[in-house]
Enzyme design. Structure first.
Site, short mmCIF file in Angstrom:
data_model
loop_
_atom_site.label_atom_id
_atom_site.label_comp_id
_atom_site.label_asym_id
_atom_site.label_seq_id
_atom_site.Cartn_x
_atom_site.Cartn_y
_atom_site.Cartn_z
N ASP A 232 0.87 -1.20 0.00
CA ASP A 232 0.00 0.00 0.00
C ASP A 232 0.89 1.23 0.00
O ASP A 232 2.12 1.12 0.08
CB ASP A 232 -0.95 0.00 1.22
CG ASP A 232 -2.24 0.77 0.95
OD1 ASP A 232 -2.17 1.98 0.71
OD2 ASP A 232 -3.33 0.16 0.98
N HIS A 271 -12.58 -0.50 -8.17
CA HIS A 271 -13.75 0.39 -8.24
C HIS A 271 -13.37 1.86 -7.96
O HIS A 271 -14.16 2.76 -8.17
CB HIS A 271 -14.90 -0.09 -7.32
CG HIS A 271 -14.72 0.22 -5.87
ND1 HIS A 271 -15.78 0.20 -4.97
CD2 HIS A 271 -13.63 0.55 -5.14
CE1 HIS A 271 -15.33 0.51 -3.77
NE2 HIS A 271 -14.04 0.72 -3.84
C1 LIG Z 1 -10.77 1.35 -0.98
S1 LIG Z 1 -9.28 1.06 -0.13
C2 LIG Z 1 -9.29 -0.68 0.04
C3 LIG Z 1 -8.40 -1.16 1.16
C4 LIG Z 1 -8.44 -2.67 1.37
N1 LIG Z 1 -8.09 -3.41 0.20
C5 LIG Z 1 -9.81 -3.07 1.85
O1 LIG Z 1 -10.62 -3.53 1.08
O2 LIG Z 1 -10.09 -2.88 3.03
C6 LIG Z 1 -8.06 1.34 -1.36
C7 LIG Z 1 -6.63 1.18 -0.88
O3 LIG Z 1 -5.76 1.46 -1.99
C8 LIG Z 1 -4.65 2.18 -1.49
N2 LIG Z 1 -4.05 2.92 -2.61
C9 LIG Z 1 -4.53 4.03 -3.23
N3 LIG Z 1 -3.69 4.43 -4.20
C10 LIG Z 1 -2.67 3.54 -4.20
C11 LIG Z 1 -1.48 3.44 -4.98
N4 LIG Z 1 -1.23 4.30 -5.96
N5 LIG Z 1 -0.63 2.41 -4.71
C12 LIG Z 1 -0.91 1.53 -3.71
N6 LIG Z 1 -2.02 1.59 -2.94
C13 LIG Z 1 -2.89 2.58 -3.19
C14 LIG Z 1 -5.23 3.07 -0.42
O4 LIG Z 1 -4.26 3.55 0.48
C15 LIG Z 1 -6.24 2.13 0.22
O5 LIG Z 1 -5.67 1.40 1.29
#
Ligand SMILES: C[S@@+](CC[C@H](N)C(=O)[O-])C[C@H]1O[C@@H](n2cnc3c(N)ncnc32)[C@H](O)[C@@H]1O
Length: 367
Positions: A232, A271
């Protein structure tokens, strides 16, 4: 039939239609009220108060147990009436024996049990996040957004994109991470209880955008032979400690190499992104896994929007609303065809959709 009675029938029909139309509009005008009552109940600690009481709780006992000014207790009764009607609590009649002494009492049901702070699969943080003012404000900006050049209503409301808002407002960022963590605990329990087969045989797995690793901790415990990597953004994983078979890696999935693994988990990631960005993510994931014959696959946990003519009405309504919610943050909920196109555009050969998680599905995608 004389002409005056048929005129009356006609007038009654018109009136009936008018009243039904008015009732329909009123219903939607008031629709937000039950979710506000839910927010109020959580902030006052009502589910926990009933739980601590250890059984059905009368209204007077409830008022004594929570921080409500005595002069406002009668208003709480009205809030509880909405919450009972909306299915958050059960209402029972306690027979006290006297002539007119029977008392109403509230008890928890399977819905309010999910809101208890000491329930390991408590989704109260998710509710707090979803109903937070930061997320309500963009929804009020939709018509303005349709007429301006902003990328999403979050930008119209807050002057920045959703991910920047998380960083600029650390309190909101941590509310978001807790919300995701609480959902992940529940989903992790579901997948390890009901669809272990999805993870069986995997020696390594990378959880892209795995947040604070709540899903990871449960899966890594259930499959001790698996090397689990939570990948992440650096600020999300910076201070987190791994376990024997779980480690955290900070990075940006668009710009950095994804660590190689047998499988990649993408729960609630795609999404958040448009088709072009999603294909980019999927292609990077494909580079990190082995070919299908060697067991390589993606495991995606997301909504698959129902075909509008099928499906449970409640699920359909929630999915339609979830899509608008995502639209406000530059994201989208996809239907079967839209998912299939993404997989094909990213060069995957096949996929299997299993609608086993209620509103969401497990989608296995093969290179
Ligand atoms: C909607 S959350 C989902 C978190 C987890 N998978 C869950 O379902 O509980 C999206 C995740 O993507 C991460 N994220 C956003 N942009 C990212 C990037 N460019 N690279 C890696 N992670 C990213 C965010 O920090 C967040 O933890």
């Amino acid at each position: 039939m004389d002409s005056s009675s048929s005129n009356n029938d006609g007038a009654e029909q018109v009136m009936d239609q008018l009243l039904q139309a008015q009732a329909h509009i009123w219903k939607h005008c008031y629709r937000y009220v039950s979710s506000r009552c839910l927010k109020c109940a959580i902030e006052l600690g009502i589910p926990d108060a009933i739980h601590s009481h250890g059984g059905p709780m009368t209204f007077n006992q409830l008022v004594e147990a929570i921080p409500v000014r005595p002069g406002k207790a009668h208003c709480l009764y009205r809030v509880m009436r909405v919450l009972v009607h909306s299915g958050f609590f059960d209402l029972r009649i306690i027979k006290t024996g006297g002539a007119h002494e029977d008392e109403e009492s509230y008890s928890l049901n399977s819905v309010s049990e999910l809101l208890l702070r000491d329930n390991p699969v408590n989704i109260e943080p998710f509710v707090r996040f979803m109903l937070s003012p930061n997320l309500m404000k963009p929804l009020n900006c939709m018509s303005a957004w349709f007429q301006n050049d902003d990328l999403c209503t979050v930008e119209t409301a807050h002057g920045m994109k959703p991910w920047d808002l998380m960083v600029r407002d650390p309190k909101f960022g941590s509310l978001f991470n807790s919300a995701m963590a609480s959902d992940s605990q529940l989903v992790a329990r579901m997948v390890t209880d009901c669809c272990k087969w999805v993870f069986e045989g995997l020696k390594s797995l990378v959880d892209i955008g795995g947040g604070t690793g709540e899903m990871g901790k449960v899966i890594a415990d259930a499959f001790p032979q698996m090397e689990y990597t939570v990948f992440d953004l650096p600020h999300v994983v910076a201070s987190l400690q791994g376990t024997r078979n779980l480690k955290y890696v900070g990075g940006d999935m668009f710009n950095e190499k994804i660590p190689p693994a047998d499988a990649i988990l993408l729960k609630w990631i795609l999404h958040d992104w448009n088709d072009e960005e999603s294909v980019q993510i999927l292609k990077k994931c494909k580079e990190a896994i082995p070919i299908k014959e060697e067991g390589g696959k993606l495991i995606i946990i997301e909504m698959v929007m129902d075909n509008p003519t099928e499906g449970d009405e409640k699920i359909k309504e929630t999915q339609l609303s979830a899509d608008i919610f995502m639209m406000n943050a530059m994201g989208i909920e996809r239907n079967r065809e839209e998912w299939a196109k993404l997989f094909a555009d990213a060069g995957f050969s096949s996929y299997k959709m299993s609608p086993i998680l209620g509103l969401r599905s497990v989608i296995e995608v093969y290179p």
